[in-house]
Design an enzyme around this catalytic site. Structure first.
Site, short mmCIF file in Angstrom:
data_model
loop_
_atom_site.label_atom_id
_atom_site.label_comp_id
_atom_site.label_asym_id
_atom_site.label_seq_id
_atom_site.Cartn_x
_atom_site.Cartn_y
_atom_site.Cartn_z
N ASN A 78 62.96 67.87 58.57
CA ASN A 78 61.95 68.91 58.64
C ASN A 78 61.67 69.41 57.23
O ASN A 78 62.38 70.26 56.70
CB ASN A 78 62.44 70.05 59.54
CG ASN A 78 62.56 69.65 60.99
OD1 ASN A 78 61.56 69.50 61.69
ND2 ASN A 78 63.80 69.42 61.44
N GLU A 79 60.64 68.85 56.64
CA GLU A 79 60.31 69.13 55.25
C GLU A 79 59.61 70.48 55.11
O GLU A 79 59.22 71.09 56.11
CB GLU A 79 59.41 68.01 54.71
CG GLU A 79 60.03 66.62 54.74
CD GLU A 79 61.04 66.40 53.62
OE1 GLU A 79 61.52 67.39 53.03
OE2 GLU A 79 61.35 65.23 53.35
N PRO A 80 59.47 70.99 53.88
CA PRO A 80 58.72 72.24 53.67
C PRO A 80 57.37 72.19 54.35
O PRO A 80 56.65 71.20 54.27
CB PRO A 80 58.59 72.30 52.15
CG PRO A 80 59.80 71.58 51.65
CD PRO A 80 60.03 70.47 52.62
#
Length: 645
Positions: free
Chosen positions: A170-172
């Site tokens: 879950n990236e920025p």
């Protein structure tokens, strides 16, 4: 003064009035102890469910952070009878596309580190499938999400944290209600993954990951973070506002989450970095030095210009009371820092050494400089290395590992072709030529991140040894004082190494016993992303402790150096060796002897600069910090901390 291991609670606080942390945090001395704690908690939960005749659902992570947790679980299975037959697992994520057999797949990772060593039922293992056709991914992800719910949800979720603050993949920018899905990987995440794939272009651009909402539904969450390089993002996730740019910050809303950190990963937390902002401190001399240096930076004033008002306005009034006045305190800390500076790292002969970091006697010392990789000696303390030799000490350098995985294939191929050209036109020469042709063919047909065969590793090790000899000779050593230990723990051919063994310690102890040194230098750069420095340091400490009762060991001091990845904080420094502009150039030339590590080595870490640039910048930054505190101005400095063993 010598460096001692002190728990954060002992070193920092007596009374706590303000808590900046929005997530419960537990700090351990090192990652091994922390990992054992997590593994024991998981084992307890597994056994409790077994007593109740129920299954338990574990959410599992990959990467370097959970490896020691899995090792301890495997140990408990083999030694203590811990069964996994009631365990159901769901992994956080998987690269996409990728086959289960690929070297970098998380299927392979989990089998290697856990599943192949315990009695888990294979049907109870669930890892996102990196081979699902792209048109079926959405449906597959929905089914993965539903399957977790069908088993009653996740009981315990393990997490690591990436430099971007990502959990899972879950990236920025990930949204709070996100579920299992296909995502595009952040550039920084792909750069970090290069160490596993060999080349950045081989790293997948996508991955399947559990979502934030999926993770948040877990009943209990453990997030692990080890090392200085994780400290800044940990601080933001724990103390900052909830922010989609730092997905780990969403965990502030979880009812049963705990961040498990080693001391290095906790360094940026307020209660560790500036505990006087949290409560009343137990003012040790080390902590007082740390506070005064911090205040000097906060105000932009040299130490001797700090006033009572400066202390009062920055929550440090009780510190001046503990030391009578700000005037007395300023002088005390200024003198302490002044006394760390010496141009005589082996001690200055016939000098009063009362306030010097090293002893004057014996005037000529025997010294062993332990270098984890074949270039850490000149990168991290090349200026001091040169100074010790020039000042007449008997210096030995010991390269602890072969460094054979850190050579590009094209460099090895060039070396092999050079050897082929040297072969004489004889029967024996033709035999060797064919051998090298076979090795060259193996290299040319090698798949990304495929483990090198033993012959290739030997050649790569030979390249590193040749460079190390050149660097050590440039610093003034003859071959009798250059030692290659080739510690066995390193020789896996892969980035993941074996655990330190007694055999490794015995090899180090044998050299120390032969030389009987007055000084031992070892790498204390625990931010090394490959963990090799930590294992090599443990080998040196283990050897020193084993030999401790020898009479000559009572006159042996252990100095730690850093510099390849980060530097000691000023208050941690016990010896600072100034480097002149000319000496800095000589150090650079010594580093240049390591041609296979020039430009971009195979494992550059998170820093894009070349090693010589990192070293020079850090050395100059250390000198500038001393200058800003009001001390003498130098071109550069190398820093050391003395450690008891």
């Amino acid at each position: 003064m010598t460096r001692k291991t002190v728990s954060p609670a002992e070193e920092v606080l007596k009374y706590q009035f303000k808590n900046f942390e929005r997530i419960p945090v537990k700090i351990w001395d090192d990652s091994k102890e922390a990992s054992m704690h997590i593994a024991q908690s998981i084992a307890l939960a597994i056994r409790q469910k077994q007593q109740d005749g129920e299954h338990i659902v574990l959410g599992l992570a990959t990467g370097s952070s959970p490896i020691k947790v899995y090792q301890e679980l495997v140990r408990m299975h083999k030694k203590e009878g811990l069964s996994f037959k009631n365990v159901i697992t769901f992994n956080l994520d998987e690269y996409y596309p990728i086959t289960p057999e690929a070297q970098q797949s998380y299927v392979r990772f989990m089998n290697e580190h856990l599943f192949d060593h315990v009695d888990i039922i294979k049907e109870n293992v669930h890892i996102p499938d990196g081979t699902v056709p792209i048109e079926s991914v959405k449906k597959y992800c929905d089914q993965y999400e539903k399957l977790i719910d069908d088993y009653g949800g996740i009981d315990i979720q393990l997490l690591g944290i990436g430099r971007t603050g990502h959990i899972g993949f879950n990236e920025p920018g990930s949204w709070e209600n996100s579920q299992t899905r296909l995502v595009r990987l952040d550039n920084m995440t792909r750069t970090d993954a290069t160490k596993d794939f060999g080349r950045e272009e081989d790293v997948p651009y996508r991955a399947i990951t559990m979502g934030i909402a999926t993770i948040m539904k877990a009943r209990s969450v453990y997030l692990m973070a080890w090392g200085h390089h994780k400290a800044p993002i940990v601080q933001k996730a724990v103390e900052g506002d909830i922010n989609s740019s730092i997905p780990a910050s969403y965990l502030q809303q979880h009812k049963n989450v705990r961040f498990i950190l080693d001391k290095a990963a906790a360094q940026e937390l307020t209660r560790i970095k500036s505990p006087w902002l949290v409560g009343i401190c137990n003012w040790t001399e080390d902590l007082a030095c740390k506070a005064v240096v911090w205040l000097s930076r906060q105000t932009g004033k040299p130490i001797l210009k700090l006033t009572d008002e400066d202390y009062g306005e920055n929550s440090l009034s009780d510190l001046t009371l503990a030391y009578t006045s700000s005037y007395d305190l300023n002088i005390k800390i200024f003198n302490r820092l002044q006394h760390t500076i010496t141009g005589w790292p082996g001690g200055k002969p016939n000098a009063d050494d009362t306030h010097r970091p090293e002893r004057a006697k014996p005037a000529k010392k025997r010294v062993i400089l332990f270098s984890p990789h074949p270039d850490d000696d000149v990168i991290s303390m090349g200026g001091t290395f040169l100074r010790l030799v020039e000042q007449g000490h008997e210096v030995h350098v010991a390269y602890q590992t072969s460094g054979n995985i850190a050579v590009h294939d094209h460099d090895a191929l060039r070396y092999i072709e050079f050897l082929q050209d040297l072969m004489p036109d004889t029967e024996e020469g033709e035999k060797l030529r064919k051998k090298y042709q076979k090795i060259a063919k193996n290299l040319k047909n090698k798949q990304p991140n495929q483990v090198d065969v033993a012959e290739v590793r030997d050649i790569k090790g030979s390249i590193r040894r040749g460079e190390a000899r050149a660097g050590a000779r440039f610093c003034g050593l003859d071959d009798d004082h250059i030692h290659f230990l080739n510690l066995p723990f390193y020789e896996t051919g892969r980035r993941h190494k074996n655990d330190l063994s007694d055999k490794d310690i015995q090899i180090v102890a044998k050299l120390i016993a032969e030389v009987k040194p007055h000084q031992v230098y070892a790498a204390g750069d625990l931010a090394d992303p490959h963990d090799t420095h930590r294992v090599c340091l443990d080998a040196v400490i283990g050897a020193c402790r084993q030999l401790k009762e020898q009479s000559w060991m009572k006159d042996c001091w252990l100095w730690l150096y850093r510099g390849a990845w980060h530097e000691f904080a000023i208050h941690e420094i016990d010896m600072a060796v100034p480097i002149s502009p000319q000496e800095l150039i000589k150090k650079r030339k010594a580093i240049f002897m390591h041609q296979s590590q020039k430009d971009r080595p195979p494992f550059p870490g998170e820093d894009e600069r070349e090693f010589w640039q990192r070293a020079e910048d850090r050395n100059r930054e250390t000198a500038q910090t001393y200058r800003n505190l009001g001390l003498a101005e130098y071109e550069a400095m190398e820093a050391f901390a003395r450690m008891e063993f």
